[in-house]
Design an enzyme around this catalytic site. Structure first.
Site, PDB file in Angstrom:
ATOM      1  N   ARG A   1       0.649  -1.451   0.258  1.00  0.00           N
ATOM      2  CA  ARG A   1      -0.203   0.072   0.154  1.00  0.00           C
ATOM      3  C   ARG A   1       0.562   1.451   0.198  1.00  0.00           C
ATOM      4  O   ARG A   1       2.348   1.357  -0.669  1.00  0.00           O
ATOM      5  CB  ARG A   1      -0.860   0.266   1.436  1.00  0.00           C
TER       6      ARG A   1
ATOM      7  N   LEU B   1       5.440   1.813   3.042  1.00  0.00           N
ATOM      8  CA  LEU B   1       6.969   0.913   2.967  1.00  0.00           C
ATOM      9  C   LEU B   1       6.913   0.790   4.056  1.00  0.00           C
ATOM     10  O   LEU B   1       6.919   1.689   5.096  1.00  0.00           O
ATOM     11  CB  LEU B   1       7.724   1.318   1.989  1.00  0.00           C
TER      12      LEU B   1
ATOM     13  N   GLY C   1       6.540  -2.135   6.307  1.00  0.00           N
ATOM     14  CA  GLY C   1       5.161  -2.713   7.063  1.00  0.00           C
ATOM     15  C   GLY C   1       5.062  -2.384   8.221  1.00  0.00           C
ATOM     16  O   GLY C   1       5.444  -1.598   8.872  1.00  0.00           O
TER      17      GLY C   1
ATOM     18  N   THR D   1       3.786 -10.501   3.438  1.00  0.00           N
ATOM     19  CA  THR D   1       2.492  -9.835   4.311  1.00  0.00           C
ATOM     20  C   THR D   1       2.591  -9.971   5.827  1.00  0.00           C
ATOM     21  O   THR D   1       2.076  -9.474   6.231  1.00  0.00           O
ATOM     22  CB  THR D   1       1.321 -11.155   3.645  1.00  0.00           C
TER      23      THR D   1
ATOM     24  N   TYR E   1       5.419  -9.073  25.051  1.00  0.00           N
ATOM     25  CA  TYR E   1       6.411  -8.263  24.933  1.00  0.00           C
ATOM     26  C   TYR E   1       5.951  -6.646  24.790  1.00  0.00           C
ATOM     27  O   TYR E   1       6.369  -6.389  25.123  1.00  0.00           O
ATOM     28  CB  TYR E   1       7.422  -8.084  23.408  1.00  0.00           C
TER      29      TYR E   1
ATOM     30  N   GLY F   1       2.373  -6.145  25.775  1.00  0.00           N
ATOM     31  CA  GLY F   1       2.196  -5.796  25.865  1.00  0.00           C
ATOM     32  C   GLY F   1       2.910  -4.948  27.754  1.00  0.00           C
ATOM     33  O   GLY F   1       2.086  -3.636  27.941  1.00  0.00           O
TER      34      GLY F   1
ATOM     35  N   MET G   1       8.476 -14.262  15.543  1.00  0.00           N
ATOM     36  CA  MET G   1       7.643 -12.865  14.956  1.00  0.00           C
ATOM     37  C   MET G   1       8.525 -11.943  15.286  1.00  0.00           C
ATOM     38  O   MET G   1       8.019 -11.126  15.889  1.00  0.00           O
ATOM     39  CB  MET G   1       6.339 -12.932  15.188  1.00  0.00           C
TER      40      MET G   1
ATOM     41  N   HIS H   1      37.920  -2.016  29.618  1.00  0.00           N
ATOM     42  CA  HIS H   1      37.636  -1.746  31.403  1.00  0.00           C
ATOM     43  C   HIS H   1      37.881  -0.119  31.245  1.00  0.00           C
ATOM     44  O   HIS H   1      38.208   0.668  30.471  1.00  0.00           O
ATOM     45  CB  HIS H   1      38.165  -2.149  32.376  1.00  0.00           C
TER      46      HIS H   1
END
Length: 438
Positions: A8, A11, A13, A116, A156, A158, A291, A417
């Site tokens: 769409r 770009l 995603g 997708t 993650y 939430g 994911m 260090h």
């Protein structure tokens, strides 16, 4: 190859537009706000009159998003990739129909790569309405800070979004079906993060099911149950973050003969990423866990290398995962429990940041490094870090594991260090009980 990308208007995603990038922008801004209000007196810096300009904060977030998406558009132009604006549907192998503002057009090609992504899972009892019951997408654009907010799901997303709005002044309650926060992380380290978030003001209720949400008098009444216990929370916003589903709607997969599993994920060969239909491939969220954007990137590269007749490979054992709270939690490889369940006899080394010089200088001593190694071979099986800069430090562990390092390899590698990664060296030494600063 001559390449076209059907997408769409924007770009990048989910990650660039409504995921990783905008959430990290808000996490950083909200942390700075909270630090100004509560965290600089130890440094001898006294600040007064701190005020939140949420509109400006959101404007900055949008500029960060735009810079990234425009960057992708520039790379498309530089590499002569056609951005075909619209929604794609596979008509048959080698043919994609695109519906856009100008109508329909047909693209013919040798290979089709499905990338997708995913979308938030919607609970039947708490359907999204975009205003009262929202997903993480809408939680990135709230025009005012809710007085009270319930988040369903302590993964993650939430805890990250809970952190943002808690820092900005919301009272946050997280309801979780399981018995702990960030259940995908190492149980011990995740438990420490949970305690830290509770100190910051976020409340948790575990083994709890959100049963319904009704709008009454401008408030949302969330009904929950936990065993025989039941209750109602009256809040301003409800965010549901119980996972993500693959986006395959309208792609024409069934008509094209592409197989999907019971959860809707596209079934592929995990070496070539080919579906059972010649010339059709799939990568990323749409083929399953984890994911993560960087996992999808590696799969995309490996897939196209395979198309080109080269060798493509993804090592799923060395894909790091990060939760960008404060402190952050980052891990790569197996948790201690998973390593034991896989039949390994494990040796564990830990090192707290309270004993790290750089952490003391930064006033960021909360957290630890935990290394899980095979007790017989000393090969590192997993690394888990809880610290304000965990997301940066996990890269060393990832590279080490990619080269099949032992804990001794890391322990004998010289670290500058004072630096935070010295804690990784000390944790590696602690696997053989040889740490020298604890």
């Amino acid at each position: 190859m001559k390449v076209a990308c059907v997408e769409r208007e924007y770009l990048g995603g989910t990650c660039l537009n409504v995921g990783c990038i905008p959430s990290k922008a808000l996490l950083d801004s909200s942390h700075r706000y909270a630090e100004l209000k509560h965290g600089l007196t130890n440094h001898g810096i006294n600040v007064s009159g701190v005020a939140l300009d949420l509109a400006k904060m959101l404007e900055r977030k949008n500029k960060v998003v735009a810079a990234n998406t425009n960057g992708v558009a520039f790379l498309f132009k530089k590499n002569k990739i056609d951005h075909v604006k619209g929604t794609g549907r596979i008509v048959k192998p080698g043919v994609v129909e695109v519906t856009g503002a100008a109508g329909k057009q047909t693209l013919e090609c040798k290979n089709i790569l499905i990338a997708t992504g995913s979308a938030p899972v919607q609970l039947p009892a708490l359907p999204f309405d975009g205003k009262n019951v929202i997903s993480s997408t809408e939680a990135l654009t709230l025009s005012e800070v809710p007085k009270k907010m319930v988040i369903v799901g302590a993964g993650y997303i939430g805890v990250e979004m809970g952190s943002v709005w808690n820092r900005l002044g919301a009272e946050v309650l997280i309801l979780e079906f399981l018995d702990r926060a960030v259940p995908g992380m190492d149980k011990e380290v995740g438990g420490l993060l949970q305690k830290s978030l509770e100190k910051q003001g976020i409340k948790f209720r575990f083994k709890t099911v959100a049963e319904s949400a009704k709008v009454e008098g401008g408030k949302i009444k969330v009904t929950w149950s936990s065993g025989s216990e039941k209750g109602v929370e009256e809040v301003d916003k409800v965010m549901v973050s119980v996972g993500r589903r693959p986006v395959t709607d309208g792609l024409g997969l069934a008509e094209a003969g592409v197989e999907v599993d019971k959860k809707g994920f596209v079934v592929v060969d995990k070496k070539t990423f080919a579906t059972r239909v010649p010339g059709i491939y799939a990568i990323g969220d749409v083929v399953g866990n984890p994911m993560l954007a960087h996992k999808a990137e590696e799969e995309g590269i490996a897939c196209v290398e395979t198309m080109a007749g080269k060798a493509g490979h993804v090592n799923y054992h060395t894909i790091p995962a990060v939760c960008y709270t404060h402190p952050e939690i980052a891990q790569v490889g197996l948790t201690e429990d998973d390593a034991k369940a896989a039949g390994h006899e494990v040796a564990v080394g830990k090192f707290p940041f309270t004993a790290n010089g750089r952490a003391r200088c930064m006033d960021e001593t909360e957290g630890l490094v935990k290394i899980v190694a095979d007790a017989k071979t000393d090969r590192i099986l997993g690394v888990h870090i809880l610290h304000a800069r965990a997301s940066e430090m996990i890269a060393e562990a990832t590279v080490a594991m990619e080269f099949h390092a032992s804990s001794e390899d890391v322990a004998r590698a010289n670290h500058a260090h004072p630096t935070l990664p010295e804690a990784i060296k000390e944790a590696a030494m602690a696997v053989e009980k040889r740490a020298i600063h604890i």
